[in-house]
Design an enzyme around this catalytic site. Structure first.
Site, mmCIF file in Angstrom:
data_model
loop_
_atom_site.group_PDB
_atom_site.id
_atom_site.type_symbol
_atom_site.label_atom_id
_atom_site.label_comp_id
_atom_site.label_asym_id
_atom_site.label_seq_id
_atom_site.Cartn_x
_atom_site.Cartn_y
_atom_site.Cartn_z
ATOM 1 N N ASN A 93 0.069 25.484 86.392
ATOM 2 C CA ASN A 93 -1.330 25.010 86.619
ATOM 3 C C ASN A 93 -2.447 24.510 85.915
ATOM 4 O OD1 ASN A 93 -1.673 27.571 85.632
ATOM 5 N ND2 ASN A 93 -3.437 27.678 87.043
ATOM 6 N N SER A 110 -2.623 9.507 78.002
ATOM 7 C CA SER A 110 -3.282 8.386 77.526
ATOM 8 C C SER A 110 -5.076 8.543 78.040
ATOM 9 C CB SER A 110 -2.753 7.336 77.841
ATOM 10 O OG SER A 110 -1.632 6.898 77.041
ATOM 11 N N GLY A 119 2.916 27.455 72.490
ATOM 12 C CA GLY A 119 2.727 27.545 74.198
ATOM 13 C C GLY A 119 1.190 27.246 74.445
ATOM 14 N N GLU A 174 1.307 16.204 74.320
ATOM 15 C CA GLU A 174 -0.031 16.298 73.670
ATOM 16 C C GLU A 174 -1.239 15.833 73.936
ATOM 17 O OE1 GLU A 174 0.531 17.228 69.404
ATOM 18 O OE2 GLU A 174 2.572 17.423 69.710
#
Length: 380
Positions: A129, A366, A124, A363
């Site tokens: 936000n 780009s 996590g 993750e």
């Protein structure tokens, strides 16, 4: 540099292809339609060592390298991006964080269960936000004797509902302070630790995504990974490796889409000949195959550097950025080559197309990868 497959990689590739064809392909569209996260499948993958690929054998893992890891994710992803994504998140993020930054007692406590998929792991960092701006997180941990009290929520978390354990980044200092965040391991069943709404997604639908919610969740200090204030630095290092896994996932989807499009183009006839013989289609196939091989080389180079203990921040960002964009282009072209059939769920192109887009977002988008690459180039 020679990145031809070694014997381990060939064995892993064959095993993963065989497993995916027998256990994933027959059910993947059913899982996709219903958004079912097939927990039992991951238990089977755990038995094969695919849920602890990088974990040393002393902790119950397969003890393999990043080259084998990339190979495994690529082959699973070539059949189903959802399953490969969950495999990558479990290995690289939750398990990877504990492997890289936990103390010996913590490793012995958690890694054997994760490596065998007795437990499914979550990680996590992202909040409602704070996506790219992870330093602005609102989830806090406050010291209370031997315990830390966590309050807040994380969203877009893989395995948030079905996971048995989560590594969670919390704010223990000021917002924006890179030394003001701390990582904790929270086990399912801990009072105040629950999951929230499951996201209804465009793609990667069999990979569970939901909220993690913390309401006065008391976690013992023995569950802290590293020292107070180390969480953000740990997370960034974990993401360096995680981005290699998303590059591998991108390779898998691109490989599957390219293979399916090439096969279809050789079989589908128009105007008396296979459409692969028309230059408009042939050039698409040429681009898809060329870009795939370039992305594969970049990803394997990052994996090799990771194996050798080198700094992979820039190289993993490059691999993730390029491979994910290639993945989207390849799956888009696959839909185009399939034509009208590419827009139907009876053919494989549309699923590759839907799944591919996550690779340019998850993750680190780009755009964030380009920030990382440019910042390091300018700094140098």
């Amino acid at each position: 540099m020679d990145f031809s497959q070694n014997e381990n990689q060939k064995m892993i590739a064959d095993m993963c292809r065989d497993f995916a064809e027998k256990n994933i392909r027959p059910k993947m569209m059913e899982w996709d339609e219903s958004q079912e996260f097939p927990v039992q499948l991951f238990k089977q993958m755990g038995e094969l060592g695919l849920m602890g690929v990088l974990v040393p054998q002393e902790y119950g893992g397969a003890g393999l390298s990043y080259l084998e890891y990339v190979t495994a994710i690529t082959e699973i992803g070539a059949v189903c991006g959802s399953i490969a994504l969950s495999m990558a998140a479990h290995n690289s993020l939750c398990t990877g964080h504990i492997l890289a930054h936990a103390n010996e007692e913590q490793k012995k406590r958690w890694l054997p269960k994760l490596a065998t998929a007795e437990w499914i792991g979550a990680w996590g960092l992202t909040e409602h936000n704070t996506g790219s701006d992870s330093g602005g997180m609102n989830t806090t941990a406050v010291k209370d004797g031997e315990y830390w009290v966590i309050n807040g929520a994380k969203n877009f978390i893989t395995h948030a509902i079905s996971g048995d354990i989560a590594v969670v980044m919390t704010r223990t200092g000021e917002k924006g302070d890179s030394h003001g965040m701390t990582a904790f391991v929270v086990e399912k069943g801990t009072p105040g630790f629950t999951s929230g709404k499951k996201e209804n997604k465009l793609g990667m639908r069999a990979s569970e995504t939901a909220e993690l919610i913390f309401q006065d969740c008391r976690v013992h200090e023995s569950n802290m990974i590293g020292q107070e204030g180390d969480g953000f630095i740990q997370a960034m290092k974990v993401l360096d490796g995680g981005r290699i896994s998303i590059a591998a996932l991108s390779l898998g989807i691109a490989k599957g889409a390219t293979k399916a499009a090439t096969k279809y183009a050789k079989e589908r006839e128009q105007f008396g000949k296979p459409i692969a013989q028309f230059q408009g289609i042939a050039f698409k196939l040429a681009d898809m195959h060329t870009e795939y091989e370039a992305a594969e080389l970049l990803t394997m180079q990052a994996a090799d550097m990771k194996n050798r203990g080198l700094n992979v921040t820039v190289k993993s960002a490059m691999a993730k950025y390029y491979a994910s964009e290639v993945c989207v282009r390849s799956s888009t072209e696959a839909v185009q080559i399939f034509g009208g059939y590419g827009f139907t769920k009876d053919f494989p192109a549309e699923k590759y197309f839907r799944d591919s887009k996550l690779c340019t977002i998850g993750e680190g988008t780009s755009e964030i990868q380009k920030v990382v690459i440019a910042k390091n180039l300018i700094k140098g």
